[in-house]
Design a protein around this motif. Structure first.
Motif, short mmCIF file in Angstrom:
data_model
loop_
_atom_site.label_atom_id
_atom_site.label_comp_id
_atom_site.label_asym_id
_atom_site.label_seq_id
_atom_site.Cartn_x
_atom_site.Cartn_y
_atom_site.Cartn_z
N GLU A 39 99.85 35.56 26.26
CA GLU A 39 98.53 35.33 26.85
C GLU A 39 97.42 35.33 25.82
N SER A 40 97.74 35.45 24.58
CA SER A 40 96.72 35.41 23.54
C SER A 40 97.16 34.44 22.45
N LYS B 261 99.09 30.94 24.19
CA LYS B 261 98.30 30.67 25.40
C LYS B 261 97.97 29.18 25.50
N GLU C 114 107.13 42.32 29.36
CA GLU C 114 105.69 42.58 29.44
C GLU C 114 105.03 42.38 28.09
N SER C 115 105.68 42.83 27.03
CA SER C 115 105.10 42.62 25.69
C SER C 115 105.08 41.14 25.34
N GLU C 116 106.13 40.40 25.74
CA GLU C 116 106.15 38.96 25.49
C GLU C 116 105.02 38.27 26.27
N MET C 117 104.78 38.74 27.50
CA MET C 117 103.69 38.15 28.32
C MET C 117 102.34 38.41 27.65
N GLU C 118 102.14 39.63 27.18
CA GLU C 118 100.87 39.94 26.54
C GLU C 118 100.67 39.11 25.29
N SER C 119 101.73 38.92 24.51
CA SER C 119 101.60 38.10 23.31
C SER C 119 101.42 36.63 23.68
N TYR D 227 106.54 30.82 28.36
CA TYR D 227 107.25 32.04 28.73
C TYR D 227 108.75 31.94 28.48
N ASN E 276 98.35 36.93 39.37
CA ASN E 276 99.12 38.16 39.07
C ASN E 276 100.54 38.05 39.60
N ARG F 199 102.45 35.94 37.20
CA ARG F 199 102.72 36.71 35.98
C ARG F 199 103.88 37.66 36.22
#
Length: 172
Positions: free
Chosen positions: A137-138, A142, A130-135, A153, A96, A99
């Motif tokens: 991570e999937s 990923k 944050e939206s870039e991180m979420e995208s 990143y 975390n 991240r």
């Protein structure tokens, strides 16, 4: 000389009395010597028993000391391994935290592009990061991030001319 004449002589009586006393003394000496030999054998037997008991006790103590020494060495090795592992784990950043660090770094790079209004731009950059991180991570991102961590990143970096504009605005 007859036996009666010999017995009447004082010398003979003294000699017989001396021999009788010598016989008693000799008998007592022989008895004492035998008793001392028995006592010596008993004491030697006890000494052998005590010595064997002492040897057995020393062997048991030596084995116990060896076992304790080996156990202490093992515990020292285990303690050292645990100390090294603990130090390594304490220095290892949490997932975390990594991240959050990456999100902030992406937000800062976005802020360099949008410097005029810092507070609003910072919030916008954080949401975008944050939206870039979420995208990231999937899906395919990923997989790319796992293979090459620095590529997962990445965001747009300001060009040299944009950097000059930002620097000029901050100086003014």
């Amino acid at each position: 000389m007859s036996l009666q004449e010999i017995l009447q002589n004082h010398f003979v009586w003294g000699l017989l009395l001396g021999l009788l006393i010598a016989g008693f003394i000799l008998k007592n000496a022989i008895g004492t010597k035998m008793q001392l030999k028995r006592e010596l054998r008993r004491v030697e037997g006890e000494m052998r028993d005590m010595q064997s008991h002492l040897n057995t006790q020393m062997k048991i103590t030596a084995q116990g000391n060896d076992a304790l020494t080996k156990e202490v060495e093992g515990l020292k090795t285990q303690n050292e391994n645990l100390r090294v592992n603990l130090a390594a784990l304490q220095n290892k950043p949490d997932k975390n935290e990594l991240r959050q660090f990456r999100m902030q770094e992406m937000a800062i790079s976005t802020m360099r592009e949008q410097a005029p209004g810092f507070a609003g731009a910072w919030e916008k950059a954080m949401r975008q990061a944050e939206s870039e991180m979420e995208s990231a991570e999937s899906g395919f991102s990923k997989l790319v991030r796992k293979v090459v961590p620095s590529l997962g990143y990445t965001s747009a970096r300001p060009t040299a001319s944009e950097t000059q504009v930002i620097d000029n605005e901050s100086d003014a």
